[in-house]
Design a protein around this motif. Structure first.
Motif, PDB file in Angstrom:
ATOM      1  N   GLU A  76       6.994  -8.399  -0.054  1.00  0.00           N
ATOM      2  CA  GLU A  76       5.599  -8.554  -0.449  1.00  0.00           C
ATOM      3  C   GLU A  76       4.968  -7.196  -0.694  1.00  0.00           C
ATOM      4  N   LEU A  77       4.264  -7.079  -1.818  1.00  0.00           N
ATOM      5  CA  LEU A  77       3.388  -5.938  -2.070  1.00  0.00           C
ATOM      6  C   LEU A  77       1.973  -6.400  -1.769  1.00  0.00           C
ATOM      7  N   ARG A  78       1.292  -5.703  -0.867  1.00  0.00           N
ATOM      8  CA  ARG A  78      -0.054  -6.108  -0.450  1.00  0.00           C
ATOM      9  C   ARG A  78      -1.042  -5.012  -0.837  1.00  0.00           C
ATOM     10  N   HIS A  84       1.402 -10.055  -3.008  1.00  0.00           N
ATOM     11  CA  HIS A  84       2.154 -10.397  -4.218  1.00  0.00           C
ATOM     12  C   HIS A  84       3.644 -10.352  -3.878  1.00  0.00           C
ATOM     13  N   ARG A  85       4.304 -11.498  -3.943  1.00  0.00           N
ATOM     14  CA  ARG A  85       5.721 -11.566  -3.573  1.00  0.00           C
ATOM     15  C   ARG A  85       6.598 -11.211  -4.770  1.00  0.00           C
ATOM     16  N   ILE A  86       7.557 -10.312  -4.533  1.00  0.00           N
ATOM     17  CA  ILE A  86       8.588  -9.985  -5.515  1.00  0.00           C
ATOM     18  C   ILE A  86       9.789 -10.874  -5.175  1.00  0.00           C
ATOM     19  N   LEU A 361      -0.053  -0.695  -9.751  1.00  0.00           N
ATOM     20  CA  LEU A 361       0.270  -1.751  -8.795  1.00  0.00           C
ATOM     21  C   LEU A 361       0.002  -3.125  -9.401  1.00  0.00           C
ATOM     22  N   ALA A 365       2.769  -6.157 -10.138  1.00  0.00           N
ATOM     23  CA  ALA A 365       2.597  -7.502  -9.592  1.00  0.00           C
ATOM     24  C   ALA A 365       2.462  -8.553 -10.686  1.00  0.00           C
ATOM     25  N   ALA A 371       8.421  -6.287 -12.296  1.00  0.00           N
ATOM     26  CA  ALA A 371       8.890  -6.856 -11.031  1.00  0.00           C
ATOM     27  C   ALA A 371      10.407  -6.939 -11.004  1.00  0.00           C
TER      28      ALA A 371
END
Length: 385
Positions: A76-78, A84-86, A361, A365, A371
């Protein structure tokens, strides 16, 4: 004393090389200045690429990793109040990461080497490289003659220092921050790693098991572990991670606090006469991309194959190609680690640069192509062989 390959260092690189070579019937001796207990307890990286996990399994040392390691199919990128899940399973089907501590890999490799009768020597004093052309090692009052030397002794080891400075090209970059690493006896608060880019700085939520969590905080480069109380650590972790509605970071007893410098380093070439450098002895990456241990395994794969070919056929073609083959992957990992670091960390300076970072970023996302690039690099690029 005589052996075919003298290996300096009993970290993952040296131990995996010893296991791969001994499995081919090639005699090795491993020299390590620290104790076995120290090597087996030193907590370091814990994210294994798909290729690294496959390599360990193929080498017959992956049974415990498969049973106890945690296979993750995304991260997850937060940022900006959202997660936001990769999704690896969608972007790079068939590839994942395995969360399994480096110290556990070391335990497995030590056990496998001892079972194969490999000569592992711990707490060895004053190891030195005697010659690069007619190779031998000295330690204590003894001398070890060998056909080749593998320098797997890390950034501060003796192997790279034995190379004349004029023969080395060195590339370095130091980042203006460090990581405060925290190990805590608390169950992870999320099923996958969380990379959080907040206005207060970067933070990472990771794990070592179902009951042990690993965290990292971006801190000033001169930070000392004693500068942070446990209460302050949890307060800062919560401030940087509890930015998404409904998420609560679980807390518990902190068992270890350390500081890791953020730097990049590459020494070229990785071969000097009969000396071959592998792993941290030749290159360092910032830990953001989780590439250090994985690069060491990639180096060792190439070196073990080259040495196996030499002892099987007498050909030095793969040995001659070792440095170039490894460095092509090293520089790709250097770029990815730099990209992840600059993408996620807070840099003091121009507000324009900060807005560019935020836009980047959002692009990662929101763009499947971006991604996918993150996913394929994070899970590990295929091996050239």
């Amino acid at each position: 004393m005589k052996t075919r390959v003298g290996i300096i260092g009993a970290g993952p690189a040296g131990l995996l090389l010893a296991h791969l070579l001994s499995s081919k019937g090639i005699d090795v001796v491993v020299l390590e200045r620290r104790s076995r207990a120290h090597c087996e307890s030193r907590v370091r990286a814990g994210v294994l690429e798909q290729g690294t996990a496959d390599t360990l399994a193929e080498a017959g040392v992956g049974e415990r990793m498969r049973a106890e390691g945690q296979v993750h199919h995304g991260i997850e990128l937060r940022f900006g109040g959202e997660g936001h899940r990769i999704a690896f399973e969608e972007l790079v089907p068939g590839r994942a990461i395995t969360v399994y501590g480096q110290q556990e890999v070391v335990k497995d490799l030590i056990a496998a080497n001892l079972a194969n009768g490999v000569d592992l020597r711990f707490e060895v004093e004053d190891v030195a490289v005697g010659s690069l052309a007619d190779p031998y090692l000295t330690f204590g009052t003894e001398r070890l003659d060998c056909d080749f030397i593998a320098g797997c002794d890390g950034f501060h080891g003796v192997s790279r220092e034995s190379v004349p400075a004029a023969d080395l090209a060195v590339y370095e970059k130091t980042y203006p921050f460090a990581w405060l690493g925290i190990l805590a006896d608390v169950a992870p608060s999320a099923p996958e790693l969380i990379y959080s880019a907040s206005e207060r700085g970067f933070s990472l939520h990771s794990m070592r098991s179902d009951s042990v969590s690993r965290f990292y905080l971006q801190v000033p480069p001169d930070t000392r572990p004693e500068d942070w109380t446990h209460e302050a650590i949890w307060a800062e972790l919560k401030a940087r991670h509890e930015t998404v509605p409904g998420f609560t970071l679980a807390t518990g007893p902190i068992t270890q606090v350390d500081v890791a410098a953020m730097r990049s380093f590459v020494a070229e070439p990785m071969r000097f006469g009969r000396l071959f450098l592998a792993g941290d002895a030749a290159h360092i990456v910032p830990p953001t991309g989780a590439k250090g241990l994985n690069l060491a395994v990639a180096d060792v794969r190439v070196l073990a194959r080259a040495l196996g070919e030499y002892y099987r056929t007498g050909s030095e073609a793969l040995l001659d190609a070792y440095s170039a083959a490894c460095l092509s992957r090293v520089w790709r990992a250097q770029h990815f680690s730099w990209w992840m670091t600059t993408l996620l960390h807070r840099f003091e300076g121009d507000p324009y640069d900060r807005r560019l970072q935020q836009a980047h970023l959002a692009y990662v996302a929101g763009s499947r192509a971006q991604a996918t690039a993150l996913a394929e690099n994070y899970t590990g690029l295929p091996y050239a062989d």
